[in-house]
Design a protein around this motif. Structure first.
Motif, PDB file in Angstrom:
ATOM      1  N   THR A   9     -22.355  47.500   7.559  1.00 60.44           N
ATOM      2  CA  THR A   9     -21.397  46.936   8.512  1.00 60.44           C
ATOM      3  C   THR A   9     -22.057  46.462   9.795  1.00 60.44           C
ATOM      4  O   THR A   9     -21.414  45.783  10.600  1.00 60.44           O
ATOM      5  CB  THR A   9     -20.340  47.989   8.891  1.00 60.44           C
ATOM      6  OG1 THR A   9     -20.981  49.053   9.614  1.00 60.44           O
ATOM      7  CG2 THR A   9     -19.643  48.536   7.644  1.00 60.44           C
ATOM      8  N   GLY A  10     -23.304  46.858  10.031  1.00 59.83           N
ATOM      9  CA  GLY A  10     -23.962  46.570  11.292  1.00 59.83           C
ATOM     10  C   GLY A  10     -23.857  47.712  12.290  1.00 59.83           C
ATOM     11  O   GLY A  10     -24.539  47.702  13.322  1.00 59.83           O
ATOM     12  N   ARG A  11     -23.014  48.711  12.017  1.00 61.36           N
ATOM     13  CA  ARG A  11     -22.891  49.871  12.911  1.00 61.36           C
ATOM     14  C   ARG A  11     -24.001  50.870  12.619  1.00 61.36           C
ATOM     15  O   ARG A  11     -24.260  51.200  11.452  1.00 61.36           O
ATOM     16  CB  ARG A  11     -21.545  50.571  12.734  1.00 61.36           C
ATOM     17  CG  ARG A  11     -20.348  49.814  13.257  1.00 61.36           C
ATOM     18  CD  ARG A  11     -19.119  50.719  13.226  1.00 61.36           C
ATOM     19  NE  ARG A  11     -19.270  51.833  14.174  1.00 61.36           N
ATOM     20  CZ  ARG A  11     -18.743  53.042  13.982  1.00 61.36           C
ATOM     21  NH1 ARG A  11     -18.083  53.330  12.870  1.00 61.36           N
ATOM     22  NH2 ARG A  11     -18.911  53.991  14.891  1.00 61.36           N
ATOM     23  N   THR A  12     -24.649  51.325  13.660  1.00 60.98           N
ATOM     24  CA  THR A  12     -25.718  52.311  13.517  1.00 60.98           C
ATOM     25  C   THR A  12     -25.569  53.404  14.566  1.00 60.98           C
ATOM     26  O   THR A  12     -24.875  53.234  15.574  1.00 60.98           O
ATOM     27  CB  THR A  12     -27.112  51.671  13.675  1.00 60.98           C
ATOM     28  OG1 THR A  12     -27.239  51.140  15.007  1.00 60.98           O
ATOM     29  CG2 THR A  12     -27.330  50.561  12.653  1.00 60.98           C
ATOM     30  N   TYR A  13     -26.231  54.525  14.299  1.00 56.15           N
ATOM     31  CA  TYR A  13     -26.342  55.609  15.271  1.00 56.15           C
ATOM     32  C   TYR A  13     -27.819  55.928  15.409  1.00 56.15           C
ATOM     33  O   TYR A  13     -28.522  56.087  14.400  1.00 56.15           O
ATOM     34  CB  TYR A  13     -25.581  56.848  14.791  1.00 56.15           C
ATOM     35  CG  TYR A  13     -25.762  58.054  15.692  1.00 56.15           C
ATOM     36  CD1 TYR A  13     -24.913  58.270  16.763  1.00 56.15           C
ATOM     37  CD2 TYR A  13     -26.802  58.963  15.472  1.00 56.15           C
ATOM     38  CE1 TYR A  13     -25.086  59.368  17.600  1.00 56.15           C
ATOM     39  CE2 TYR A  13     -26.976  60.055  16.303  1.00 56.15           C
ATOM     40  CZ  TYR A  13     -26.117  60.254  17.369  1.00 56.15           C
ATOM     41  OH  TYR A  13     -26.308  61.330  18.198  1.00 56.15           O
ATOM     42  N   HIS A  14     -28.295  56.021  16.650  1.00 53.97           N
ATOM     43  CA  HIS A  14     -29.702  56.350  16.869  1.00 53.97           C
ATOM     44  C   HIS A  14     -29.830  57.191  18.124  1.00 53.97           C
ATOM     45  O   HIS A  14     -29.282  56.840  19.178  1.00 53.97           O
ATOM     46  CB  HIS A  14     -30.543  55.082  17.015  1.00 53.97           C
ATOM     47  CG  HIS A  14     -32.005  55.365  17.162  1.00 53.97           C
ATOM     48  ND1 HIS A  14     -32.796  54.768  18.123  1.00 53.97           N
ATOM     49  CD2 HIS A  14     -32.825  56.203  16.467  1.00 53.97           C
ATOM     50  CE1 HIS A  14     -34.035  55.215  18.002  1.00 53.97           C
ATOM     51  NE2 HIS A  14     -34.067  56.088  17.018  1.00 53.97           N
ATOM     52  N   GLN A  15     -30.538  58.312  18.004  1.00 57.26           N
ATOM     53  CA  GLN A  15     -30.676  59.209  19.147  1.00 57.26           C
ATOM     54  C   GLN A  15     -32.006  59.954  19.090  1.00 57.26           C
ATOM     55  O   GLN A  15     -32.338  60.563  18.070  1.00 57.26           O
ATOM     56  CB  GLN A  15     -29.532  60.227  19.154  1.00 57.26           C
ATOM     57  CG  GLN A  15     -29.562  61.199  20.316  1.00 57.26           C
ATOM     58  CD  GLN A  15     -29.345  60.507  21.639  1.00 57.26           C
ATOM     59  OE1 GLN A  15     -28.301  59.889  21.843  1.00 57.26           O
ATOM     60  NE2 GLN A  15     -30.300  60.599  22.539  1.00 57.26           N
ATOM     61  N   TYR A  16     -32.772  59.883  20.184  1.00 55.71           N
ATOM     62  CA  TYR A  16     -33.917  60.768  20.366  1.00 55.71           C
ATOM     63  C   TYR A  16     -33.415  62.062  20.992  1.00 55.71           C
ATOM     64  O   TYR A  16     -32.464  62.064  21.781  1.00 55.71           O
ATOM     65  CB  TYR A  16     -34.964  60.129  21.275  1.00 55.71           C
ATOM     66  CG  TYR A  16     -35.621  58.908  20.693  1.00 55.71           C
ATOM     67  CD1 TYR A  16     -36.431  59.003  19.567  1.00 55.71           C
ATOM     68  CD2 TYR A  16     -35.423  57.657  21.274  1.00 55.71           C
ATOM     69  CE1 TYR A  16     -37.039  57.874  19.025  1.00 55.71           C
ATOM     70  CE2 TYR A  16     -36.027  56.531  20.738  1.00 55.71           C
ATOM     71  CZ  TYR A  16     -36.832  56.648  19.621  1.00 55.71           C
ATOM     72  OH  TYR A  16     -37.427  55.529  19.084  1.00 55.71           O
ATOM     73  N   ILE A  17     -34.063  63.173  20.675  1.00 57.89           N
ATOM     74  CA  ILE A  17     -33.583  64.489  21.087  1.00 57.89           C
ATOM     75  C   ILE A  17     -34.745  65.325  21.620  1.00 57.89           C
ATOM     76  O   ILE A  17     -35.822  65.368  21.023  1.00 57.89           O
ATOM     77  CB  ILE A  17     -32.921  65.216  19.894  1.00 57.89           C
ATOM     78  CG1 ILE A  17     -31.681  64.437  19.437  1.00 57.89           C
ATOM     79  CG2 ILE A  17     -32.559  66.654  20.236  1.00 57.89           C
ATOM     80  CD1 ILE A  17     -31.164  64.858  18.092  1.00 57.89           C
ATOM     81  N   ASN A  18     -34.516  65.996  22.730  1.00 61.62           N
ATOM     82  CA  ASN A  18     -35.491  66.929  23.292  1.00 61.62           C
ATOM     83  C   ASN A  18     -35.455  68.214  22.465  1.00 61.62           C
ATOM     84  O   ASN A  18     -34.426  68.911  22.441  1.00 61.62           O
ATOM     85  CB  ASN A  18     -35.136  67.223  24.750  1.00 61.62           C
ATOM     86  CG  ASN A  18     -36.128  68.143  25.430  1.00 61.62           C
ATOM     87  OD1 ASN A  18     -36.911  68.832  24.785  1.00 61.62           O
ATOM     88  ND2 ASN A  18     -36.098  68.167  26.756  1.00 61.62           N
ATOM     89  N   PRO A  19     -36.550  68.561  21.780  1.00 58.73           N
ATOM     90  CA  PRO A  19     -36.529  69.746  20.913  1.00 58.73           C
ATOM     91  C   PRO A  19     -36.668  71.061  21.667  1.00 58.73           C
ATOM     92  O   PRO A  19     -36.607  72.130  21.053  1.00 58.73           O
ATOM     93  CB  PRO A  19     -37.721  69.521  19.992  1.00 58.73           C
ATOM     94  CG  PRO A  19     -38.693  68.769  20.844  1.00 58.73           C
ATOM     95  CD  PRO A  19     -37.835  67.854  21.699  1.00 58.73           C
ATOM     96  N   GLN A  20     -36.900  70.988  22.961  1.00 60.89           N
ATOM     97  CA  GLN A  20     -37.059  72.187  23.789  1.00 60.89           C
ATOM     98  C   GLN A  20     -38.217  73.062  23.321  1.00 60.89           C
ATOM     99  O   GLN A  20     -38.179  74.287  23.424  1.00 60.89           O
ATOM    100  CB  GLN A  20     -35.752  72.989  23.825  1.00 60.89           C
ATOM    101  CG  GLN A  20     -34.580  72.223  24.416  1.00 60.89           C
ATOM    102  CD  GLN A  20     -33.302  73.013  24.378  1.00 60.89           C
ATOM    103  OE1 GLN A  20     -32.663  73.140  23.331  1.00 60.89           O
ATOM    104  NE2 GLN A  20     -32.892  73.553  25.523  1.00 60.89           N
TER     105      GLN A  20
END
Length: 202
Positions: A35-46
């Motif tokens: 559909t063209g919809r995406t989710y992208h996230q970088y995360i601090n692993p602590q």
């Protein structure tokens, strides 16, 4: 039918010993079409990023330091995933990490039967043949030249193409539905696109 093709990158192999997710990438499919919809996230692993993980992902401590922790983005990920089927390469690994992180964030876990493992699909279809993402790209002629490092969104985009080949379904490149009608421009034009290059530590 809504499906989410997803990938995670982690600091290691086992959340029970302190490893964490550092990146999530996901692509939405509707009736087997992007559909063209995406989710992208970088995360601090602590936690400090091990050198071997840094070499695989190109994600270092300096880059991740100002990124949100998983608990801060968990609901946004859950909302994007909704109740869709989850398409994952080596699903047991990613589901183990996602459920560990969701548990630590106090959110409901993902049911394992929601996950479709493309490694298992490939091994059933091509017994004895390599089932890595790179091997499947070579088999299906999918361009993965931008995959110089393991990045979650790019890998999810490539996996979406691989998944469509594995199920023998409608192909975005053909621009035709099962009844011969032309698909929307979004579906026809979709290609795995390079994720912006991350700065690497010296």
């Amino acid at each position: 039918m809504r499906e989410i093709v997803l990938d995670t990158e982690t600091t290691g192999f086992e959340p029970a010993t302190g490893d964490r997710i550092v990146e999530i990438g996901a692509v939405e499919l509707l009736n087997h079409m992007p559909t063209g919809r995406t989710y992208h996230q970088y995360i601090n692993p602590q936690r400090a990023m091990p050198q071997d993980a840094f070499e695989v992902h190109g994600l270092g401590d300096d880059f991740l330091r100002d990124k949100p922790v998983f608990a801060a983005v968990a609901q946004a990920f859950v909302d994007f995933a909704g109740d869709a089927r989850l398409i994952i390469h080596n699903a047991a690994f990613d589901m183990k990490f996602l459920n560990a992180e969701l548990g630590w964030a106090g959110l409901p876990l993902l049911a394992m039967d929601r996950a479709v493992d493309t490694v298992a699909m490939a091994r059933r279809r091509f017994p004895g043949a390599p089932a890595s993402l790179d091997a499947l790209c070579r088999r299906f002629g999918i361009d993965n030249s931008a995959r110089t490092l393991h990045g979650a969104l790019l890998d999810a985009q490539i996996l979406a193409d691989v998944y469509l080949e594995l199920i023998g379904g409608r192909q975005p490149d053909f621009g035709l539905s099962s009844d011969g009608a032309q698909q929307t421009d979004t579906a026809v034009a979709w290609r795995p696109s390079p994720v912006p290059v991350r700065c690497r530590r010296a």
